[in-house]
Design a protein around this motif. Structure first.
Motif, PDB file in Angstrom:
ATOM      1  N   SER A   9      43.986 -29.229 -41.464  1.00 42.83           N
ATOM      2  CA  SER A   9      43.596 -28.058 -42.248  1.00 42.83           C
ATOM      3  C   SER A   9      44.092 -28.139 -43.681  1.00 42.83           C
ATOM      4  N   GLN A  10      44.790 -29.221 -44.002  1.00 46.76           N
ATOM      5  CA  GLN A  10      45.337 -29.318 -45.351  1.00 46.76           C
ATOM      6  C   GLN A  10      44.267 -29.835 -46.304  1.00 46.76           C
ATOM      7  N   PRO A  11      44.184 -29.244 -47.479  1.00 48.56           N
ATOM      8  CA  PRO A  11      43.231 -29.776 -48.460  1.00 48.56           C
ATOM      9  C   PRO A  11      43.699 -31.137 -48.959  1.00 48.56           C
ATOM     10  N   ALA A  12      42.770 -31.996 -49.232  1.00 46.49           N
ATOM     11  CA  ALA A  12      43.111 -33.348 -49.658  1.00 46.49           C
ATOM     12  C   ALA A  12      42.528 -33.622 -51.032  1.00 46.49           C
ATOM     13  N   ARG A  13      43.171 -34.501 -51.777  1.00 42.68           N
ATOM     14  CA  ARG A  13      42.570 -34.945 -53.025  1.00 42.68           C
ATOM     15  C   ARG A  13      41.240 -35.609 -52.707  1.00 42.68           C
ATOM     16  N   ASP A  14      40.331 -35.495 -53.645  1.00 44.69           N
ATOM     17  CA  ASP A  14      39.002 -36.053 -53.427  1.00 44.69           C
ATOM     18  C   ASP A  14      39.104 -37.533 -53.088  1.00 44.69           C
ATOM     19  N   GLU A  59      47.545 -39.891 -42.907  1.00 41.22           N
ATOM     20  CA  GLU A  59      47.826 -40.621 -44.148  1.00 41.22           C
ATOM     21  C   GLU A  59      48.714 -41.822 -43.913  1.00 41.22           C
ATOM     22  N   PHE A  60      48.748 -42.706 -44.901  1.00 38.92           N
ATOM     23  CA  PHE A  60      49.658 -43.835 -44.904  1.00 38.92           C
ATOM     24  C   PHE A  60      51.094 -43.314 -44.815  1.00 38.92           C
ATOM     25  N   ASP A  99      51.601 -38.649 -53.948  1.00 41.00           N
ATOM     26  CA  ASP A  99      50.612 -39.103 -54.927  1.00 41.00           C
ATOM     27  C   ASP A  99      51.044 -40.359 -55.670  1.00 41.00           C
ATOM     28  N   HIS A 100      52.165 -40.931 -55.269  1.00 37.11           N
ATOM     29  CA  HIS A 100      52.720 -42.022 -56.058  1.00 37.11           C
ATOM     30  C   HIS A 100      51.883 -43.300 -56.006  1.00 37.11           C
ATOM     31  N   LEU A 101      51.015 -43.444 -55.020  1.00 36.38           N
ATOM     32  CA  LEU A 101      50.207 -44.659 -54.935  1.00 36.38           C
ATOM     33  C   LEU A 101      48.982 -44.604 -55.827  1.00 36.38           C
ATOM     34  N   GLY A 102      48.693 -43.440 -56.376  1.00 35.35           N
ATOM     35  CA  GLY A 102      47.522 -43.334 -57.234  1.00 35.35           C
ATOM     36  C   GLY A 102      46.241 -43.629 -56.466  1.00 35.35           C
TER      37      GLY A 102
END
Lengths: 204, 379
Positions: free
Chosen positions: B69-74, B82-83, B90-93
């Protein structure tokens, strides 16, 4: 005496012929002008993916009644599909399709897709079998647009087997670009509809 | 060498210390996934999962489902899938990473001979960047010890590709050439026997054309990557072609061909094959591939037939049976195999595979049985 008997015989023959002709004509006109009910429907929407390949959203929840107007190629009535019955094979994809893009919960108008104003050309005049281009109007996601495709009709006894397909451009219906984590559905999908049309009197 | 001893040695060479990357799962044809590229960066399947593939593994395929249910970056999956469970933030860009660990237990038996061992089959880190049609992909990991060779650090695949909006693509680097069905089990006869085993990547160039209904992949290479790097005499020109036609989202037909020029170690040879994938029911997938393996210099022709029938008995639990056979030649006896297995995906990041192999060489009275248990931890 013989003349009277022969006369009655000739009258009987003429009467039977007339009655038969009248019955045949009425039967044809019933088929041509009566209502036809769609049964045993199968609707498949082929959705091509932006990463290659495609998937199908399927449902059998097709219903509707069509009538042939004499002297025209247009069919009165409509066919409709309850969109919530569409199944893509996995729940996540169903959820995105129905809730995020088709928005079936938005209002009652968004719950169904309706095909109306169907014109099947020469096939409307009772040809037993044939293939023809058809046109119609599709109401989807609260928007109505003209559609066109190919239809094939084959008679099976008193029923008619109908197979039709037509392309639909998603953006024409105000539907947002379907995309999830880099995988999207291309703008043009193909709708394929297969059903049996039975004379409405047969269904009572 | 007796037939029995030969069969033992042959099976050992294939299975013992055999390691391979986490392969593709063509059984997902039952879910209407007829292309590997939906879930993997490589169009040939296997390797790093895309964000879509990660999301699917957690929210749709695993037995215990977690609705995200969490919003994710596009373009990025979020939450548990996730990894490293989202630890880097967000550190992996724009870069996507994955870690693949495959601790395994192997036990084999033939007659009175039996042995077993525990081993770490895979320990790889995988990374990819994708944008504007470009994809840069790389893997780095541990090649386990083999014989007297110590474990080394090595990169199984690393390549750069570009695909246009019209579906025309080009890939350059080290990759596994596309041929037939890329089963997850690299010991499948249509992989190991035809030269598409775990270390058979090539350095080459691949051009492709993807459309809604078909995928064409053509590859040309100066030779097998390991032979080029190690100069072991096995280097030779090779080329492959693979054409996949999606008859429907659940029915796929594949035709393949390959040619390998002669090298110091091997005569010239080629292969041609066809495969069909059927998934007419939601939980059942059947793949069948047949190939002719043609060897030059009097090596004869073998025919390979592989079937894999997989059924999703329960969400996240797949049962598989795979009969496989290879006909013999004057030089090499034929082999028949029964492979029965189960694949369990109880939760995203965790996949347990259990396989039993029963191999019998032509002319042998005894079978060679292997049991393999693999715990695939995918972070």
């Amino acid at each position: 005496m013989n003349d009277k008997r022969n006369g009655r015989r000739r009258l009987a023959i003429v009467g039977v012929a007339a009655l038969t002709t009248w019955l045949i004509a009425n039967d044809n006109s019933a088929a041509q002008t009566g209502a036809w009910t769609a049964t045993t429907g199968d609707v498949r929407v082929t959705c091509p993916l932006t990463v290659g390949g495609s998937f199908e959203a399927r449902t059998t929840a097709l219903k509707g009644t069509l009538s042939v107007d004499p002297g025209t190629t247009a069919l009165a009535g409509e066919l409709s599909v309850v969109l919530r019955t569409l199944d893509t094979g996995i729940a996540l994809r169903n959820h995105h399709m129905l809730d995020n893009y088709l928005e079936v919960e938005k209002n009652a108008d968004f719950e169904t897709a309706v095909l109306s104003h169907i014109d099947v050309g020469a096939l409307a005049f009772g040809a037993a079998d044939g293939r023809s281009r058809f046109t119609g109007r599709l109401r989807l996601h609260g928007t109505t647009q003209p559609v066109a495709g190919q239809a094939t009709l084959r008679r099976h006894g008193s029923s008619v087997h109908v197979e039709a397909s037509f392309p639909v451009r998603i953006s024409d219906y105000g539907i947002a670009d379907p995309r999830y984590l880099g995988v999207g559905v291309k703008n043009e999908v193909t709708v394929r509809v297969v059903f049996f049309a039975n004379p409405a009197s047969q269904d009572r | 060498m007796t037939m029995r001893l030969w069969s033992v040695v042959a099976c050992l060479m294939v299975l013992v210390t055999d390691v391979g990357p986490a392969g593709a799962e063509p059984q997902f044809l039952a879910k209407q996934y007829n292309r590997c590229s939906s879930c993997h960066y490589s169009a040939s399947g296997g390797g790093l999962l895309t964000p879509y593939g990660r999301s699917l593994s957690g929210q749709e395929l695993a037995t215990t489902r977690r609705v995200n249910s969490q919003p994710a970056r596009d373009g990025f999956v979020s939450g548990e899938e996730e990894f490293l469970f989202g630890t880097p933030g967000d550190h992996l860009g724009p870069v996507h990473l994955g870690i693949s660990l495959l601790p395994s237990h192997l036990h084999f038996k033939s007659g009175t001979f039996s042995d077993g061992r525990n081993l770490l089959m895979n320990a790889d880190i995988e990374g990819a960047y994708r944008g504007h049609g470009w994809t840069a992909y790389g893997e780095a990991g541990r090649m386990p010890p083999l014989g007297n060779t110590a474990a080394t650090l090595y990169s199984r695949e690393h390549w750069v590709s570009y695909e246009s909006t019209r579906g025309v693509g080009i890939k350059v680097g080290r990759y596994m050439p596309a041929y037939g069905i890329h089963f997850a089990d690299h010991t499948s006869f249509n992989r190991a026997d035809l030269g598409f085993d775990k270390y058979d990547q090539v350095y080459g160039i691949e051009v492709s054309r993807a459309s809604e209904r078909s995928l064409l992949q053509l590859s040309a290479s100066p030779g097998r990557a390991e032979s080029i790097v190690n100069d072991d005499g096995g280097r030779s020109f090779n080329t492959t072609a693979r054409l996949q036609v999606d008859v429907s989202p659940n029915v796929v037909v594949v035709g393949s061909g390959l040619y390998r020029d002669e090298s110091t170690l091997k005569a010239r040879h080629g292969a041609a094959g066809a495969a069909v994938g059927l998934a007419r029911w939601r939980r059942l997938t059947v793949w069948t591939e047949g190939d002719a393996d043609i060897r030059g210099s009097g090596g004869g022709t073998s025919f390979v037939l592989v079937n894999e029938t997989a059924v999703e008995a329960f969400r996240g639990v797949w049962l598989k049976v795979s009969p496989q056979g290879r006909t013999g030649t004057d030089l090499v006896p034929g082999v028949f195999r029964w492979n029965m297995g189960a694949s369990l995906l109880p939760r995203t990041h965790i996949n347990l595979n259990l396989d039993l192999y029963v191999d019998r060489a032509e002319g042998s009275d005894e079978s060679f049985k292997t049991f393999l248990a693999q715990l695939h931890v995918y972070l």
